[in-house]
Scaffold this active site. Structure first.
Site, PDB file in Angstrom:
ATOM      1  N   TYR A  43       1.477  -4.601  -8.654  1.00 45.58           N
ATOM      2  CA  TYR A  43       1.836  -3.959  -7.541  1.00 45.58           C
ATOM      3  C   TYR A  43       2.395  -4.990  -6.371  1.00 45.58           C
ATOM      4  CZ  TYR A  43       1.247  -0.982  -3.226  1.00 45.58           C
ATOM      5  OH  TYR A  43       1.615  -0.267  -2.052  1.00 45.58           O
ATOM      6  N   LYS A  56       6.189  -5.180  -4.844  1.00 45.97           N
ATOM      7  CA  LYS A  56       6.387  -5.110  -3.433  1.00 45.97           C
ATOM      8  C   LYS A  56       7.111  -6.210  -2.597  1.00 45.97           C
ATOM      9  CE  LYS A  56       4.801  -0.837  -2.808  1.00 45.97           C
ATOM     10  NZ  LYS A  56       5.818   0.323  -2.384  1.00 45.97           N
TER      11      LYS A  56
HETATM   12  P1  NAD Z   1       0.850   8.737  -2.240  1.00 42.95           P
HETATM   13  O1  NAD Z   1       0.270   8.512  -3.490  1.00 42.95           O
HETATM   14  O2  NAD Z   1       0.104   9.778  -1.382  1.00 42.95           O
HETATM   15  O3  NAD Z   1       2.310   9.329  -2.365  1.00 42.95           O
HETATM   16  C1  NAD Z   1       3.140   8.638  -3.337  1.00 42.95           C
HETATM   17  C2  NAD Z   1       4.594   9.335  -3.429  1.00 42.95           C
HETATM   18  O4  NAD Z   1       5.217   8.671  -4.286  1.00 42.95           O
HETATM   19  C3  NAD Z   1       4.125  10.737  -4.053  1.00 42.95           C
HETATM   20  O5  NAD Z   1       5.019  11.788  -3.211  1.00 42.95           O
HETATM   21  C4  NAD Z   1       4.629  10.805  -5.508  1.00 42.95           C
HETATM   22  O6  NAD Z   1       4.956  12.042  -5.726  1.00 42.95           O
HETATM   23  C5  NAD Z   1       5.724   9.775  -5.299  1.00 42.95           C
HETATM   24  N1  NAD Z   1       6.037   9.164  -6.718  1.00 42.95           N
HETATM   25  C6  NAD Z   1       4.954   8.482  -7.342  1.00 42.95           C
HETATM   26  N2  NAD Z   1       5.793   8.076  -8.372  1.00 42.95           N
HETATM   27  C7  NAD Z   1       6.874   8.786  -8.692  1.00 42.95           C
HETATM   28  C8  NAD Z   1       8.142   8.994  -9.574  1.00 42.95           C
HETATM   29  N3  NAD Z   1       7.952   8.237 -10.596  1.00 42.95           N
HETATM   30  N4  NAD Z   1       9.154   9.795  -9.227  1.00 42.95           N
HETATM   31  C9  NAD Z   1       9.104  10.049  -7.836  1.00 42.95           C
HETATM   32  N5  NAD Z   1       8.279  10.125  -7.167  1.00 42.95           N
HETATM   33  C10 NAD Z   1       7.008   9.393  -7.256  1.00 42.95           C
HETATM   34  O7  NAD Z   1       1.168   7.392  -1.580  1.00 42.95           O
HETATM   35  P2  NAD Z   1       1.204   6.901  -0.046  1.00 42.95           P
HETATM   36  O8  NAD Z   1       0.223   6.126   0.257  1.00 42.95           O
HETATM   37  O9  NAD Z   1       1.882   7.647   0.587  1.00 42.95           O
HETATM   38  O10 NAD Z   1       2.295   5.679  -0.552  1.00 42.95           O
HETATM   39  C11 NAD Z   1       3.872   5.817  -0.166  1.00 42.95           C
HETATM   40  C12 NAD Z   1       4.467   4.302  -0.194  1.00 42.95           C
HETATM   41  O11 NAD Z   1       3.655   3.528   0.963  1.00 42.95           O
HETATM   42  C13 NAD Z   1       4.255   3.736  -1.366  1.00 42.95           C
HETATM   43  O12 NAD Z   1       5.377   3.029  -1.768  1.00 42.95           O
HETATM   44  C14 NAD Z   1       2.901   2.675  -1.503  1.00 42.95           C
HETATM   45  O13 NAD Z   1       3.042   1.673  -2.138  1.00 42.95           O
HETATM   46  C15 NAD Z   1       3.202   2.386   0.007  1.00 42.95           C
HETATM   47  N6  NAD Z   1       2.163   1.845   0.881  1.00 42.95           N
HETATM   48  C16 NAD Z   1       0.889   2.456   0.971  1.00 42.95           C
HETATM   49  C17 NAD Z   1      -0.036   2.218   1.514  1.00 42.95           C
HETATM   50  C18 NAD Z   1      -1.401   2.919   1.985  1.00 42.95           C
HETATM   51  O14 NAD Z   1      -2.383   2.327   2.544  1.00 42.95           O
HETATM   52  N7  NAD Z   1      -1.305   4.024   1.514  1.00 42.95           N
HETATM   53  C19 NAD Z   1      -0.271   0.807   1.985  1.00 42.95           C
HETATM   54  C20 NAD Z   1       1.011  -0.171   1.677  1.00 42.95           C
HETATM   55  C21 NAD Z   1       2.056   0.319   1.136  1.00 42.95           C
END
Ligand code: NAD
Length: 258
Positions: free
Chosen positions: A168, A172
């Site tokens: 991951y 990133k």
């Molecule tokens: P989440 O798991 O709630 O949502 C992820 C989304 O990505 C979902 O809508 C899912 O359908 C979509 N997705 C995953 N694989 C896919 C694929 N192969 N094709 C199409 N869509 C796909 O996650 P989140 O927490 O909302 O995270 C959103 C972004 O923010 C991500 O890139 C994550 O790495 C980043 N992020 C999240 C956090 C956190 O604390 N939640 C922290 C840092 C970064």
């Protein structure tokens, strides 16, 4: 004929009126909140999702109930052909793409010694290769229209590393390097490319962590709480409107990484 031409519906007083935005992974979590905030600010918003049709349709319904225009298309961002047809469908429907938010992402956390080739490749495919695919589909179009906003959702883990997260973190950190390089190549053409690096945000991704791990994280955050999806969406909205910011990573992490 595009939806914009057909409906003539434009919310002219809003800052993103007339702009078309694509938000990957917009069916839930951070992506859903970004999609709704961009729509609230006047953009036509297309989201893609992998499997949760119900969630994606609920986001579109919410946007349309607020007077916005949106659509959801099933497409796996890790598959170049899926991405190509998704982007073509958005261009056919709305006539153009102005804002691309690369938000879709997954985790497959394991300590390095336990990490399989599948764990490595899946995360790199969904989090990093996907951004190459989506951006490749819009870049010539943005260069021609001399306008584009590309916003990549990276992570604090791409900056600090994370225990059990080498796949991951690599994906990133890769996004941050891609952001800066593409920003350099497109800066003269009205296109900005930036990243947002969330800290720990209250979504399903963080919800899956055991309570003791979550509490341990919160105790280390200077602001002593998890972030909210709205706080990430606000940064994306800011970058969608900013005119003299490119190649930057905006940290939204409660002070956890400075
Ligand atoms: P989440 O798991 O709630 O949502 C992820 C989304 O990505 C979902 O809508 C899912 O359908 C979509 N997705 C995953 N694989 C896919 C694929 N192969 N094709 C199409 N869509 C796909 O996650 P989140 O927490 O909302 O995270 C959103 C972004 O923010 C991500 O890139 C994550 O790495 C980043 N992020 C999240 C956090 C956190 O604390 N939640 C922290 C840092 C970064």
């Amino acid at each position: 004929m595009s939806v914009i031409e057909l409906t003539g519906k434009s919310i002219s007083s809003k800052p993103l009126a007339g702009k078309v935005a694509v938000v990957t992974g917009g069916s839930r979590g951070i992506g859903a909140t970004i999609a709704k905030l961009l729509a609230e600010n006047g953009a036509y918003v297309a989201i893609n999702y992998q499997s949760r049709t119900d969630c994606a349709e609920a986001v579109v319904k919410e946007i349309e109930e607020q007077g916005g225009i949106s659509c959801a298309i099933q497409s796996d961002v890790s598959k170049p052909n899926d991405v190509k047809s998704f982007m073509e469908e958005v261009k056919n429907r709305f006539g153009k793409i102005d804002i691309l938010v690369n938000n879709a992402g997954i985790t497959r956390d394991r300590t390095f010694r336990k990490l399989s080739n599948e764990d490595w490749n899946e995360v790199i495919d969904v989090n990093l290769n996907s951004v190459f695919y989506t951006t490749s589909e819009v870049i010539n179009h943005m260069l021609e229209q001399k306008f584009g906003r590309i916003i990549n959702v990276s992570s604090i883990i791409g900056q600090s590393g994370g225990f059990g997260q080498s796949n991951y973190a690599a994906s990133k950190a890769g996004l941050i390097g891609l952001t800066k390089s593409l920003a350099l190549e497109t800066a003269r053409s009205g296109i900005t490319v930036n990243a947002v690096c969330p800290g720990f945000i209250e979504t399903e991704m963080v919800g899956e962590m055991p309570d003791n791990v979550k509490e341990g994280i919160i105790s280390k955050i200077p602001m002593q709480r998890l972030g909210q999806t709205e706080e990430i969406a606000e940064a994306v909205l800011f970058l969608a409107q900013a005119t003299y910011i490119t190649g930057q990573s905006i940290n939204v992490n409660g002070g956890l990484y400075m």
